[in-house]
Design a protein around this motif. Structure first.
Motif, PDB file in Angstrom:
ATOM      1  N   SER A   1      -8.581   0.912   3.619  1.00  0.00           N
ATOM      2  CA  SER A   1      -8.154   1.369   2.295  1.00  0.00           C
ATOM      3  C   SER A   1      -8.503   2.844   2.088  1.00  0.00           C
ATOM      4  O   SER A   1      -7.769   3.560   1.422  1.00  0.00           O
ATOM      5  CB  SER A   1      -8.781   0.508   1.205  1.00  0.00           C
ATOM      6  OG  SER A   1     -10.178   0.698   1.154  1.00  0.00           O
ATOM      7  N   SER A   2      -9.610   3.314   2.655  1.00  0.00           N
ATOM      8  CA  SER A   2      -9.938   4.735   2.525  1.00  0.00           C
ATOM      9  C   SER A   2      -8.947   5.582   3.324  1.00  0.00           C
ATOM     10  O   SER A   2      -8.593   6.681   2.916  1.00  0.00           O
ATOM     11  CB  SER A   2     -11.365   5.007   2.966  1.00  0.00           C
ATOM     12  OG  SER A   2     -11.500   4.815   4.353  1.00  0.00           O
TER      13      SER A   2
ATOM     14  N   MET B   1      -5.781   4.768   3.787  1.00  0.00           N
ATOM     15  CA  MET B   1      -4.549   4.740   2.992  1.00  0.00           C
ATOM     16  C   MET B   1      -4.650   5.684   1.792  1.00  0.00           C
ATOM     17  O   MET B   1      -3.658   6.270   1.383  1.00  0.00           O
ATOM     18  CB  MET B   1      -4.236   3.311   2.523  1.00  0.00           C
ATOM     19  CG  MET B   1      -3.817   2.386   3.644  1.00  0.00           C
ATOM     20  SD  MET B   1      -2.356   2.962   4.512  1.00  0.00           S
ATOM     21  CE  MET B   1      -1.127   2.554   3.301  1.00  0.00           C
ATOM     22  N   SER B   2      -5.827   5.838   1.230  1.00  0.00           N
ATOM     23  CA  SER B   2      -5.979   6.740   0.096  1.00  0.00           C
ATOM     24  C   SER B   2      -5.932   8.203   0.541  1.00  0.00           C
ATOM     25  O   SER B   2      -5.617   9.085  -0.252  1.00  0.00           O
ATOM     26  CB  SER B   2      -7.275   6.455  -0.664  1.00  0.00           C
ATOM     27  OG  SER B   2      -8.389   6.785   0.132  1.00  0.00           O
ATOM     28  N   MET B   3      -6.216   8.477   1.787  1.00  0.00           N
ATOM     29  CA  MET B   3      -6.154   9.838   2.321  1.00  0.00           C
ATOM     30  C   MET B   3      -4.733  10.222   2.755  1.00  0.00           C
ATOM     31  O   MET B   3      -4.433  11.396   2.912  1.00  0.00           O
ATOM     32  CB  MET B   3      -7.087   9.977   3.526  1.00  0.00           C
ATOM     33  CG  MET B   3      -8.551   9.886   3.193  1.00  0.00           C
ATOM     34  SD  MET B   3      -9.111  11.322   2.304  1.00  0.00           S
ATOM     35  CE  MET B   3      -9.094  12.520   3.606  1.00  0.00           C
TER      36      MET B   3
ATOM     37  N   PRO C   1      -1.709  10.350   1.246  1.00  0.00           N
ATOM     38  CA  PRO C   1      -0.949  11.331   0.450  1.00  0.00           C
ATOM     39  C   PRO C   1      -1.455  12.771   0.625  1.00  0.00           C
ATOM     40  O   PRO C   1      -0.653  13.718   0.650  1.00  0.00           O
ATOM     41  CB  PRO C   1      -1.152  10.866  -0.995  1.00  0.00           C
ATOM     42  CG  PRO C   1      -1.506   9.431  -0.900  1.00  0.00           C
ATOM     43  CD  PRO C   1      -2.223   9.277   0.403  1.00  0.00           C
TER      44      PRO C   1
END
Length: 105
Positions: free
Chosen positions: A12-13, A15-17, A19
């Motif tokens: 999840s970290s 995926m948050s990076m 963008p």
């Protein structure tokens, strides 16, 4: 159980990076890379410039090159007001017939 939670948090970290990484790539391909190509073309143009070429300086002065001094890297340009000495790097572009010709469509 602790390992599965840790792996899910790692994904999840990432995926948050994503963008932010995409924005950096877009910045590079649409702003930085074209500017580098423009600078490369301008440097090669300034190195290949010859006597007699009609040019425009970065300050917007139009003239014809009458003398190139390789020792101090200057160019003398003849304008309507007389002869002016410029640094070679101050030459922006050439105004010759091949560059002024209208684009064929």
């Amino acid at each position: 159980m602790f390992q599965t939670i840790f792996l899910q948090g790692d994904a999840s970290s990432l995926m948050s990076m994503l963008p932010f990484l995409a924005m950096i790539l877009v910045l590079y391909f649409f702003m930085i890379r074209p500017q580098m190509n423009r600078q490369k073309k301008e440097k090669s143009f300034q190195a290949e410039i010859k006597k007699g070429a009609k040019v425009v300086t970065t300050s917007g002065i139009h003239g014809k090159i009458v003398e190139i001094n390789s020792a101090d890297n200057t160019i003398t340009i003849e304008t309507g007001a007389g002869k002016i000495k410029f640094e070679r790097s101050a030459i922006s572009m050439e105004l010759s017939k091949k560059y002024l010709a209208p684009a064929k469509s």
